[in-house]
Design a protein around this motif. Structure first.
Motif, PDB file in Angstrom:
ATOM      1  N   THR A   1      13.464  -8.907  59.481  1.00 52.00           N
ATOM      2  CA  THR A   1      13.895  -7.561  59.118  1.00 52.00           C
ATOM      3  C   THR A   1      12.778  -6.802  58.395  1.00 52.00           C
ATOM      4  OG1 THR A   1      16.155  -8.392  58.828  1.00 52.00           O
ATOM      5  CG2 THR A   1      15.653  -6.207  57.925  1.00 52.00           C
TER       6      THR A   1
ATOM      7  N   GLN B   1      11.010  -4.329  55.839  1.00 55.55           N
ATOM      8  CA  GLN B   1      11.355  -3.952  54.474  1.00 55.55           C
ATOM      9  C   GLN B   1      11.720  -2.486  54.380  1.00 55.55           C
ATOM     10  OE1 GLN B   1       8.198  -5.299  51.769  1.00 55.55           O
ATOM     11  NE2 GLN B   1       9.684  -6.799  51.070  1.00 55.55           N
TER      12      GLN B   1
ATOM     13  N   PRO C   1       8.066  -7.482  56.328  1.00 57.41           N
ATOM     14  CA  PRO C   1       8.411  -8.119  55.052  1.00 57.41           C
ATOM     15  C   PRO C   1       7.223  -8.878  54.481  1.00 57.41           C
ATOM     16  CG  PRO C   1       9.308  -9.374  56.892  1.00 57.41           C
ATOM     17  CD  PRO C   1       8.758  -8.105  57.468  1.00 57.41           C
TER      18      PRO C   1
ATOM     19  N   TYR D   1       5.642 -12.162  52.921  1.00 59.90           N
ATOM     20  CA  TYR D   1       5.946 -13.584  53.078  1.00 59.90           C
ATOM     21  C   TYR D   1       4.692 -14.386  52.770  1.00 59.90           C
ATOM     22  CZ  TYR D   1       3.457 -13.048  57.539  1.00 59.90           C
ATOM     23  OH  TYR D   1       2.514 -12.789  58.503  1.00 59.90           O
TER      24      TYR D   1
END
Length: 493
Positions: free
Chosen positions: A473, A475, A484, A486
């Motif tokens: 997904t 951000q 996102p 990570y």
């Protein structure tokens, strides 16, 4: 005074309501614009478009109104184009008519109408032509820039080795690598990854994309006509002042050491042209356009490529079987030691397909940069007036079920034929399409292939969580799709 302010406010509301309703009736009576949801006075289609989910809201409206429809951002009508065919008919078949650009309100403080990215007419054409010529003269599309990318790829590999298999966030490692390529053209040099000023620049560039993609920015773009009446609201819009100061310092340094006979970089070339046209009052070679052009080049050459890479690595860890096939093809075609080159792409259909599929799924600029109609034009039986805002939803093209076998899944087969050969798709438009296509498309394609193959030749990507638990997904999803954050580990092969 309070009663006077209240009276003026009510008067503005009444007049705005009258103008909107009157305009809407005339447009419907004449069949000027494509159909769409009925707007409310002042707020337009606020009930149908959630500022935090603009793209999602527009795609939902497509289900009812088809691939071409009209929505209202406040009192402003906006033409929305969905799917490969509608976008092609506008940006390719009517390229000149749809080649205009409008600066969305959230970006006005940064660009103020200057530079090739958000200008129109003679300014846009002259600045784009000049910039393309300079980029090519400094190697874009040639062997010399390939060697520069290969060199930067080795710096990137060295940064990965320094992690010694420990988890790390790749966000700014990628942005420094991609940015160094465009910086070598714009500023005539690459920056060391540990350079504090360069690191700060990367943070600022990332912040710009982040700010422009927040729900607040989307809300402001839709209702700026009213929000600007609120005291202090304009100060909340990100204006890139720190980035401009960085650029101004580099320009000043070039001015102090400029040799007109030996231009070292993009800045030198622009300064030389400024001097040539100093007596021309209508010249576009002015300092404001130089700063804006450099902003365009840095933004386009840094964050779009690095964001694609960040999301791509996440996809490869989510689908380890794809990573294995890439490793196998690299081992077979390039081997463990030889430096990858652009000619290898011809013999690596699967890896090429993976890179294209990563670009498709990362969908970095999902709604495109807003276009504008340059003159009254007929389009699909409707009369589109000059100056109308146009949103060609690139995301709807990149996920068009009529063009891709697996439109909503990450699958390299979207770019492979039945024999396993690479197959380009006409709906592959991550760089946009038509006259406003990305200036550095050929450079970006070369960077993505060489950086990707060099890293995958040397490392295996390891996620800190099981593949099934990796969340893809975004951000933020507004002007850009922000991958996102990570961490991962890279294991030497």
């Amino acid at each position: 005074m309070e009663w006077a302010d209240t009276f003026i406010f009510l008067l503005v509301v009444i007049i705005s309501c009258y103008l909107l309703i009157s305009s809407r009736k005339k447009q419907l009576q004449k069949g000027r614009l494509p159909p769409g949801p009925t707007p409310l006075p002042l707020i337009g289609n606020f009930l149908q478009i959630k500022p935090a989910e603009t793209l999602k809201s527009l795609l939902k409206l497509r289900e009812k109104y088809g691939p071409v429809f009209t929505v209202y951002f406040g009192t402003r009508p906006v033409l929305v184009l969905c799917g490969h065919q509608a976008v092609k008919e506008a940006l390719i078949d009517k390229a000149e008519e749809f080649s205009g650009r409008i600066t969305m309100p959230s970006m006005v403080p940064t660009f103020q109408g200057y530079g090739m990215g958000f200008s129109n007419g003679a300014r846009w054409k002259e600045l784009r032509r000049f910039s393309l010529t300079v980029l090519r003269s400094f190697g874009m599309g040639k062997k010399s820039i390939e060697e520069r990318i290969q060199e930067e790829a080795q710096f990137l590999v060295e940064e990965f080795r320094k992690t010694k298999e420990n988890p790390f966030d790749p966000t700014f490692v990628f942005s420094r690598a991609f940015s160094n390529i465009i910086c070598s053209i714009v500023f005539g040099k690459r920056f060391d990854y540990e350079d504090k000023e360069f690191q700060a620049l990367m943070v600022m560039v990332h912040k710009f994309f982040w700010e422009m993609s927040t729900s607040w920015a989307q809300f402001y773009d839709i209702y700026s006509n009213y929000l600007n009446y609120i005291p202090g609201i304009y100060s909340k819009i990100y204006d890139c002042m720190d980035i401009k100061l960085f650029i101004a310092k580099r320009i000043k340094k070039n001015q102090e050491t400029l040799d007109p006979n030996f231009p070292r970089d993009y800045i030198d070339c622009f300064l030389i042209q400024m001097e040539k046209e100093k007596d021309n009052p209508g010249s576009e070679f002015i300092m404001e356009n130089l700063v804006a052009n450099i902003l365009n080049l840095i933004f386009g050459g840094t964050e779009t490529g690095s964001s694609t890479f960040r999301y791509g690595f996440l996809l490869l860890m989510k689908y380890p079987e794809v990573q294995e096939k890439v490793h196998e093809e690299i081992d077979r075609v390039i081997g463990p030691n030889r430096v990858p080159n652009i000619e290898d792409r011809r013999q690596m259909p699967y890896t090429d397909a993976v890179i294209h599929e990563v670009q498709r799924c990362s969908d970095i600029i999902p709604m495109n940069v807003a276009h504008m109609v340059t003159c009254d034009t007929e389009f699909r039986g409707y009369h589109i007036p000059k100056g109308m805002i146009v949103l060609p939803l690139l995301s709807s093209v990149l996920h068009d079920p009529t063009m891709f076998k697996f439109p909503n899944a990450f699958n390299p087969e979207n770019f492979l034929d039945e024999y396993g050969c690479f197959k380009m798709n006409d709906a592959f438009v991550p760089f946009s399409s038509g006259k406003r296509i990305c200036l550095g498309e050929s450079l970006a394609r070369m960077e993505l292939f060489l950086f990707f193959t060099t890293i995958m030749q040397k490392f295996q990507l390891k996620s800190l969580v099981p593949p099934e638990n990796i969340d893809l997904t975004f951000q933020e999803s507004g002007f850009a799709n922000i991958p996102p954050f990570y961490q991962l580990s890279v294991i030497p092969r």
